[in-house]
Design a protein around this motif. Structure first.
Motif, mmCIF file in Angstrom:
data_model
loop_
_atom_site.group_PDB
_atom_site.id
_atom_site.type_symbol
_atom_site.label_atom_id
_atom_site.label_comp_id
_atom_site.label_asym_id
_atom_site.label_seq_id
_atom_site.Cartn_x
_atom_site.Cartn_y
_atom_site.Cartn_z
ATOM 1 N N ARG A 29 0.836 -1.219 0.000
ATOM 2 C CA ARG A 29 0.000 0.000 0.000
ATOM 3 C C ARG A 29 0.859 1.253 0.000
ATOM 4 O O ARG A 29 0.521 2.250 -0.640
ATOM 5 N N TYR A 30 1.988 1.197 0.703
ATOM 6 C CA TYR A 30 2.831 2.388 0.854
ATOM 7 C C TYR A 30 3.631 2.702 -0.408
ATOM 8 O O TYR A 30 3.737 3.860 -0.809
ATOM 9 N N VAL A 31 4.180 1.657 -1.060
ATOM 10 C CA VAL A 31 5.106 1.909 -2.169
ATOM 11 C C VAL A 31 4.495 1.653 -3.540
ATOM 12 O O VAL A 31 5.104 2.010 -4.560
ATOM 13 N N GLY A 32 3.296 1.047 -3.581
ATOM 14 C CA GLY A 32 2.724 0.634 -4.863
ATOM 15 C C GLY A 32 2.573 1.778 -5.858
ATOM 16 O O GLY A 32 3.025 1.692 -7.007
ATOM 17 N N ASP A 33 1.944 2.867 -5.437
ATOM 18 C CA ASP A 33 1.722 4.001 -6.346
ATOM 19 C C ASP A 33 3.036 4.637 -6.777
ATOM 20 O O ASP A 33 3.198 5.057 -7.927
ATOM 21 N N ASN A 34 3.994 4.713 -5.845
ATOM 22 C CA ASN A 34 5.275 5.339 -6.170
ATOM 23 C C ASN A 34 6.059 4.506 -7.184
ATOM 24 O O ASN A 34 6.689 5.057 -8.101
ATOM 25 N N ILE A 35 6.024 3.176 -7.056
ATOM 26 C CA ILE A 35 6.697 2.309 -8.025
ATOM 27 C C ILE A 35 6.068 2.474 -9.400
ATOM 28 O O ILE A 35 6.754 2.564 -10.419
ATOM 29 N N ASN A 36 4.737 2.543 -9.421
ATOM 30 C CA ASN A 36 4.039 2.710 -10.696
ATOM 31 C C ASN A 36 4.351 4.060 -11.334
ATOM 32 O O ASN A 36 4.590 4.156 -12.541
ATOM 33 N N GLU A 37 4.404 5.097 -10.509
ATOM 34 C CA GLU A 37 4.676 6.441 -11.022
ATOM 35 C C GLU A 37 6.129 6.588 -11.475
ATOM 36 O O GLU A 37 6.414 7.244 -12.480
ATOM 37 N N THR A 38 7.050 5.969 -10.748
ATOM 38 C CA THR A 38 8.477 6.141 -11.031
ATOM 39 C C THR A 38 8.958 5.243 -12.156
ATOM 40 O O THR A 38 9.690 5.679 -13.049
ATOM 41 N N PHE A 39 8.565 3.962 -12.116
ATOM 42 C CA PHE A 39 9.093 2.982 -13.074
ATOM 43 C C PHE A 39 8.046 2.470 -14.061
ATOM 44 O O PHE A 39 8.368 1.627 -14.902
#
Length: 342
Positions: free
Chosen positions: A163-173
């Motif tokens: 939940r914490y890193v999912g959106d950031n991974i999608n946005e970054t990579f």
């Protein structure tokens, strides 16, 4: 840009394996066939380092991890689109990869203990000349296993971390969570009311692993300093003792240089990642410096032994002279009129 940074990390790992495996193979050949007899059982420890770094290089390219920092955690990811290994095995391989990192200083610690025992003429030196050397060599294995277990257990993928890193991974990579596998020490997770809650397993696991690293570094510094003092106080009485003293100094200098390389290229970058995660400082793609520098360490580490120890340096020099000599050598043709009959 971020995708290219991921590719850059993976390319550096591939280049590292391509260069490091032949280098370490060459070093093993030199150790086995051209070591001075005075080296004794120390050759087994030198081979041990070369085998360790060869396996590390191969594992690095098989797993191909890349790093990313976000908030109160940093993530070591594997793009599952680039591998056919099942997710479960990737988790295990990632943990083993971390175990190699954790045991690297312990490998050098054993070397410094040996050099100290040689310098003092301790009776414990006999343990390296019998089957008991297996016990010494098993210490880094035990430490690496501990590191791997403590990485796999508290830092494994969890729903809270997703939940914490999912959106950031999608946005970054531009990758979904189904396309990646990762390990991540998530120190402060969001509670039911969006309050920060300490996740103690990550703190305990990383804390124990840090103590192991610090104990290995203390062993290196303590025995390294004592060995340095002893080597400088030795006064050679014969030419043979002077030759042996010079060899011991070469071995010591090569070992110190070999140890400084992983400290600078591995432990300092990873320590920065830990500190920034504790302090919730986000480094983003700059975290990728750590996997890239680890790949560089694997290439550079065999070189000090090759070029500092005189016997190996001489053999390499002879090979370098022999190659152009053979390439430039022209077959001499004897003219008939120059032949004298007797």
């Amino acid at each position: 840009m971020n995708l290219s940074w991921e590719v850059l990390q993976n390319v550096s790992q591939l280049c590292s394996a391509v260069i490091a495996v032949p280098l370490n193979t060459l070093l093993i050949y030199l150790i086995v066939n051209h070591s001075p007899k005075e080296i004794g059982a120390y050759r087994y420890l030198m081979i041990y380092i070369s085998v360790f770094e060869t396996l590390y290089a191969l594992l690095d390219v098989v797993v191909s991890p890349f790093a990313h920092s976000y908030g109160s955690t940093f993530i070591v990811l594997v793009n599952m689109n680039h591998t056919t290994i099942p997710n479960r095995f990737i988790q295990i391989l990632l943990s083993i990869w971390c175990g190699f990192y954790g045991s690297s200083m312990a490998v050098f610690g054993i070397h410094f203990v040996y050099r100290y025992l040689v310098a003092t003429g301790s009776a414990l030196l006999k343990t390296f000349q019998s089957w008991m050397i297996v016990l010494w060599l098993s210490i880094p294995v035990a430490i690496g296993t501990t590191w791997a277990v403590l990485t796999y257990w508290p830092c494994a993928r969890r729903e809270a971390t997703d939940r914490y890193v999912g959106d950031n991974i999608n946005e970054t990579f531009h990758l979904t969570l189904d396309e990646v596998e990762y390990i991540s020490p998530y120190f402060y997770e969001l509670g039911k009311h969006d309050e920060l809650v300490i996740y103690w397993p990550s703190f305990v696991g990383i804390g124990i692993n840090s103590c192991i690293i610090n104990a290995s570094i203390f062993t290196i510094v303590y025995f390294g300093y004592k060995c340095y003092k002893i080597l400088n106080s030795l006064v050679p009485k014969t030419s043979t003792s002077e030759k042996n003293r010079q060899l011991q100094k070469q071995l010591y200098l090569a070992l110190v240089t070999q140890t400084l390389i992983p400290v600078v290229l591995m432990h300092i970058p990873v320590s920065v990642l830990y500190f920034c995660s504790f302090a919730s400082v986000q480094l983003g793609p700059l975290s990728g410096i750590a996997p890239a520098s680890i790949a560089l360490y694997i290439i550079l580490d065999p070189l000090p032994t090759m070029f500092i120890i005189g016997q190996y340096r001489l053999i390499l020099y002879k090979w370098l002279i022999w190659i152009p000599t053979k390439l430039n050598c022209k077959k001499q043709v004897v003219q008939p009129e120059s032949i004298e009959m007797t």
